[in-house]
Design a protein around this motif. Structure first.
Motif, PDB file in Angstrom:
ATOM      1  N   GLY A 122      13.804   4.884 -11.500  1.00 15.62           N
ATOM      2  CA  GLY A 122      14.951   5.583 -12.077  1.00 15.62           C
ATOM      3  C   GLY A 122      16.208   5.191 -11.322  1.00 15.62           C
ATOM      4  O   GLY A 122      16.291   4.114 -10.732  1.00 15.62           O
ATOM      5  N   ASP A 123      17.200   6.054 -11.345  1.00  8.55           N
ATOM      6  CA  ASP A 123      18.452   5.793 -10.638  1.00  8.55           C
ATOM      7  C   ASP A 123      18.354   6.348  -9.230  1.00  8.55           C
ATOM      8  O   ASP A 123      18.527   7.545  -8.999  1.00  8.55           O
ATOM      9  CB  ASP A 123      19.626   6.417 -11.383  1.00  8.55           C
ATOM     10  CG  ASP A 123      20.970   5.998 -10.788  1.00  8.55           C
ATOM     11  OD1 ASP A 123      20.978   5.122  -9.895  1.00  8.55           O
ATOM     12  OD2 ASP A 123      22.002   6.540 -11.220  1.00  8.55           O
ATOM     13  N   ASN A 124      18.010   5.463  -8.281  1.00  3.03           N
ATOM     14  CA  ASN A 124      17.793   5.847  -6.883  1.00  3.03           C
ATOM     15  C   ASN A 124      16.653   6.850  -6.717  1.00  3.03           C
ATOM     16  O   ASN A 124      16.668   7.691  -5.810  1.00  3.03           O
ATOM     17  CB  ASN A 124      19.077   6.404  -6.253  1.00  3.03           C
ATOM     18  CG  ASN A 124      19.933   5.315  -5.649  1.00  3.03           C
ATOM     19  OD1 ASN A 124      19.430   4.305  -5.173  1.00  3.03           O
ATOM     20  ND2 ASN A 124      21.237   5.502  -5.671  1.00  3.03           N
ATOM     21  N   ASP A 162      17.433  -4.116  -8.185  1.00  2.57           N
ATOM     22  CA  ASP A 162      17.235  -5.101  -9.247  1.00  2.57           C
ATOM     23  C   ASP A 162      17.019  -4.447 -10.598  1.00  2.57           C
ATOM     24  O   ASP A 162      17.408  -4.986 -11.633  1.00  2.57           O
ATOM     25  CB  ASP A 162      16.027  -5.981  -8.900  1.00  2.57           C
ATOM     26  CG  ASP A 162      15.781  -7.068  -9.938  1.00  2.57           C
ATOM     27  OD1 ASP A 162      16.757  -7.654 -10.418  1.00  2.57           O
ATOM     28  OD2 ASP A 162      14.606  -7.317 -10.259  1.00  2.57           O
ATOM     29  N   MET A 163      16.436  -3.222 -10.600  1.00  2.00           N
ATOM     30  CA  MET A 163      15.990  -2.640 -11.867  1.00  2.00           C
ATOM     31  C   MET A 163      16.751  -1.392 -12.311  1.00  2.00           C
ATOM     32  O   MET A 163      16.794  -1.094 -13.502  1.00  2.00           O
ATOM     33  CB  MET A 163      14.492  -2.321 -11.788  1.00  2.00           C
ATOM     34  CG  MET A 163      13.620  -3.544 -11.546  1.00  2.00           C
ATOM     35  SD  MET A 163      11.841  -3.207 -11.587  1.00  2.00           S
ATOM     36  CE  MET A 163      11.589  -2.986 -13.358  1.00  2.00           C
ATOM     37  N   ARG A 164      17.359  -0.670 -11.382  1.00  2.00           N
ATOM     38  CA  ARG A 164      17.875   0.651 -11.758  1.00  2.00           C
ATOM     39  C   ARG A 164      19.125   0.613 -12.639  1.00  2.00           C
ATOM     40  O   ARG A 164      19.430   1.582 -13.323  1.00  2.00           O
ATOM     41  CB  ARG A 164      18.149   1.495 -10.511  1.00  2.00           C
ATOM     42  CG  ARG A 164      19.384   1.123  -9.697  1.00  2.00           C
ATOM     43  CD  ARG A 164      19.433   1.948  -8.433  1.00  2.00           C
ATOM     44  NE  ARG A 164      20.589   1.667  -7.617  1.00  2.00           N
ATOM     45  CZ  ARG A 164      21.683   2.428  -7.581  1.00  2.00           C
ATOM     46  NH1 ARG A 164      21.760   3.507  -8.320  1.00  2.00           N
ATOM     47  NH2 ARG A 164      22.689   2.099  -6.796  1.00  2.00           N
ATOM     48  N   HIS A 165      19.857  -0.513 -12.631  1.00  2.00           N
ATOM     49  CA  HIS A 165      21.077  -0.580 -13.423  1.00  2.00           C
ATOM     50  C   HIS A 165      20.869  -1.211 -14.805  1.00  2.00           C
ATOM     51  O   HIS A 165      21.812  -1.306 -15.576  1.00  2.00           O
ATOM     52  CB  HIS A 165      22.154  -1.379 -12.674  1.00  2.00           C
ATOM     53  CG  HIS A 165      22.567  -0.747 -11.392  1.00  2.00           C
ATOM     54  ND1 HIS A 165      23.157   0.494 -11.326  1.00  2.00           N
ATOM     55  CD2 HIS A 165      22.465  -1.179 -10.100  1.00  2.00           C
ATOM     56  CE1 HIS A 165      23.403   0.789 -10.067  1.00  2.00           C
ATOM     57  NE2 HIS A 165      22.992  -0.201  -9.306  1.00  2.00           N
ATOM     58  N   ARG A 166      19.672  -1.662 -15.096  1.00  5.87           N
ATOM     59  CA  ARG A 166      19.439  -2.346 -16.364  1.00  5.87           C
ATOM     60  C   ARG A 166      19.509  -1.363 -17.536  1.00  5.87           C
ATOM     61  O   ARG A 166      19.035  -0.235 -17.436  1.00  5.87           O
ATOM     62  CB  ARG A 166      18.082  -3.052 -16.348  1.00  5.87           C
ATOM     63  CG  ARG A 166      17.981  -4.123 -15.261  1.00  5.87           C
ATOM     64  CD  ARG A 166      16.725  -4.944 -15.411  1.00  5.87           C
ATOM     65  NE  ARG A 166      16.617  -5.950 -14.361  1.00  5.87           N
ATOM     66  CZ  ARG A 166      15.715  -6.917 -14.377  1.00  5.87           C
ATOM     67  NH1 ARG A 166      14.848  -7.006 -15.378  1.00  5.87           N
ATOM     68  NH2 ARG A 166      15.662  -7.798 -13.397  1.00  5.87           N
ATOM     69  N   SER A 223       0.829  -1.211   0.000  1.00  3.43           N
ATOM     70  CA  SER A 223       0.000   0.000   0.000  1.00  3.43           C
ATOM     71  C   SER A 223       0.862   1.259   0.000  1.00  3.43           C
ATOM     72  O   SER A 223       0.341   2.371  -0.081  1.00  3.43           O
ATOM     73  CB  SER A 223      -0.930   0.005   1.218  1.00  3.43           C
ATOM     74  OG  SER A 223      -0.186   0.157   2.419  1.00  3.43           O
ATOM     75  N   LYS A 224       2.179   1.075   0.097  1.00  2.00           N
ATOM     76  CA  LYS A 224       3.106   2.210   0.141  1.00  2.00           C
ATOM     77  C   LYS A 224       4.086   2.129  -1.024  1.00  2.00           C
ATOM     78  O   LYS A 224       4.993   1.290  -1.024  1.00  2.00           O
ATOM     79  CB  LYS A 224       3.870   2.219   1.470  1.00  2.00           C
ATOM     80  CG  LYS A 224       2.978   2.411   2.682  1.00  2.00           C
ATOM     81  CD  LYS A 224       3.777   2.379   3.976  1.00  2.00           C
ATOM     82  CE  LYS A 224       2.893   2.564   5.191  1.00  2.00           C
ATOM     83  NZ  LYS A 224       3.674   2.491   6.459  1.00  2.00           N
ATOM     84  N   PRO A 225       3.936   2.980  -2.042  1.00  3.37           N
ATOM     85  CA  PRO A 225       4.805   2.932  -3.227  1.00  3.37           C
ATOM     86  C   PRO A 225       6.288   3.022  -2.905  1.00  3.37           C
ATOM     87  O   PRO A 225       7.108   2.399  -3.574  1.00  3.37           O
ATOM     88  CB  PRO A 225       4.346   4.153  -4.043  1.00  3.37           C
ATOM     89  CG  PRO A 225       2.928   4.372  -3.621  1.00  3.37           C
ATOM     90  CD  PRO A 225       2.883   4.006  -2.162  1.00  3.37           C
ATOM     91  N   GLY A 226       6.630   3.768  -1.856  1.00  8.36           N
ATOM     92  CA  GLY A 226       8.041   3.935  -1.518  1.00  8.36           C
ATOM     93  C   GLY A 226       8.711   2.631  -1.131  1.00  8.36           C
ATOM     94  O   GLY A 226       9.860   2.384  -1.498  1.00  8.36           O
ATOM     95  N   THR A 227       8.008   1.770  -0.398  1.00  9.75           N
ATOM     96  CA  THR A 227       8.603   0.497   0.007  1.00  9.75           C
ATOM     97  C   THR A 227       8.711  -0.457  -1.181  1.00  9.75           C
ATOM     98  O   THR A 227       9.652  -1.234  -1.261  1.00  9.75           O
ATOM     99  CB  THR A 227       7.791  -0.176   1.135  1.00  9.75           C
ATOM    100  OG1 THR A 227       6.506  -0.578   0.640  1.00  9.75           O
ATOM    101  CG2 THR A 227       7.594   0.760   2.309  1.00  9.75           C
ATOM    102  N   ILE A 228       7.765  -0.367  -2.102  1.00 12.20           N
ATOM    103  CA  ILE A 228       7.829  -1.202  -3.311  1.00 12.20           C
ATOM    104  C   ILE A 228       9.022  -0.780  -4.163  1.00 12.20           C
ATOM    105  O   ILE A 228       9.807  -1.609  -4.627  1.00 12.20           O
ATOM    106  CB  ILE A 228       6.525  -1.085  -4.128  1.00 12.20           C
ATOM    107  CG1 ILE A 228       5.324  -1.515  -3.294  1.00 12.20           C
ATOM    108  CG2 ILE A 228       6.611  -1.935  -5.401  1.00 12.20           C
ATOM    109  CD1 ILE A 228       3.992  -1.207  -3.939  1.00 12.20           C
ATOM    110  N   ALA A 229       9.166   0.522  -4.367  1.00 11.15           N
ATOM    111  CA  ALA A 229      10.270   1.040  -5.176  1.00 11.15           C
ATOM    112  C   ALA A 229      11.614   0.680  -4.562  1.00 11.15           C
ATOM    113  O   ALA A 229      12.552   0.290  -5.264  1.00 11.15           O
ATOM    114  CB  ALA A 229      10.140   2.560  -5.325  1.00 11.15           C
ATOM    115  N   GLU A 230      11.711   0.787  -3.249  1.00  4.00           N
ATOM    116  CA  GLU A 230      12.972   0.454  -2.562  1.00  4.00           C
ATOM    117  C   GLU A 230      13.315  -1.019  -2.738  1.00  4.00           C
ATOM    118  O   GLU A 230      14.464  -1.384  -2.962  1.00  4.00           O
ATOM    119  CB  GLU A 230      12.862   0.787  -1.079  1.00  4.00           C
ATOM    120  CG  GLU A 230      14.140   0.510  -0.294  1.00  4.00           C
ATOM    121  CD  GLU A 230      14.003   0.798   1.188  1.00  4.00           C
ATOM    122  OE1 GLU A 230      14.991   0.585   1.921  1.00  4.00           O
ATOM    123  OE2 GLU A 230      12.908   1.221   1.619  1.00  4.00           O
TER     124      GLU A 230
END
Length: 236
Positions: free
Chosen positions: A220-222, A125-129, A113-120
């Motif tokens: 994005g990147d962090n 896993d995703m930001r360096h692709r 329910s909290k986008p910030g925890t999902i993004a973290e």
């Protein structure tokens, strides 16, 4: 190599070990940490020099720019002077371990329910692709994760991703809610026009099928953008 240069080379190699022994691993810089993992350099270049070149490729690495180490392939690493197959594999394993540990530490705080925890949770896993990857998260009626799937990779467009593909999988899992994530290799998570259009199609299809799109999060990147937090979901 002269005696003096040889002594200097040896001292540089040992310096991070001594620093770690005296002050702990937390006292080491990123370059020193990587140098310890590499263990040795090559003729005329210490492990510190090699680590510096790997972490900051814009200073002495042709055609790499500001590319993150975690996005490199084994073949790219082996083209670097001083990096053979063994060191390349060590670096790849180190990067993978880093991603897994980051996700493990974030898992206890994960709240869908909290986008910030999902993004973290998905950030490392995703930001360096170096390509866009789309993940589908499927949740039950209590907003618990019951399935995760990578829908596609490459440039996101209407022909690559379709609501049909998403909802076939969601229906098979018995999902009540879904969340869509994808990354922007540029590092800027600002939604594009294509992102907005795709989100609208997914949301509208979900309303018909009774599977609600809770959010679309762009990594994005962090940094990240949540359609819910930005008030974009209903307007998409």
């Amino acid at each position: 190599m002269s005696f003096n240069n040889g002594m200097k080379h040896m001292i540089e190699e040992e310096r991070p070990y001594e620093k770690c022994d005296r002050f702990g691993a937390g006292s080491l810089t990123d370059i020193e940490l990587l140098a310890i993992m590499l263990r040795t350099g090559t003729k005329g270049e210490s492990a510190l020099d090699l680590a510096r070149k790997l972490l900051y490729p814009e200073h002495g690495m042709p055609n790499k720019g500001e590319t993150h180490l975690q996005s490199w392939t084994k073949e790219e690493l082996m083209k670097i002077h001083g990096i053979g197959k063994v060191k390349a594999i060590q670096i790849l394993c180190l990067c993978e371990l880093s991603k897994r540990l980051s996700r493990l530490s974030a898992r206890s705080e994960l709240d869908f329910s909290k986008p910030g925890t999902i993004a973290e949770y998905y950030m490392e896993d995703m930001r360096h692709r170096n390509q866009e990857h789309i993940k589908l998260l499927m949740l039950n009626g209590r907003s618990r994760l019951i399935g995760e799937s990578e829908i596609s990779k490459g440039t996101i467009n209407m022909s690559v991703i379709s609501p049909r593909e998403i909802f076939l999988e969601a229906l098979q899992k018995g999902a009540v809610y879904i969340i869509v994530l994808h990354n922007h290799p540029s590092g800027d998570p600002t939604p594009s026009r294509e992102d907005m259009l795709i989100t609208k199609r997914i949301r509208e299809a979900g309303l018909i099928l009774g599977i609600e799109l809770l959010d679309h999060i762009i990594i994005g990147d962090n940094c990240y953008v949540s359609f819910v937090q930005e008030g974009l979901l209903q307007s998409a």
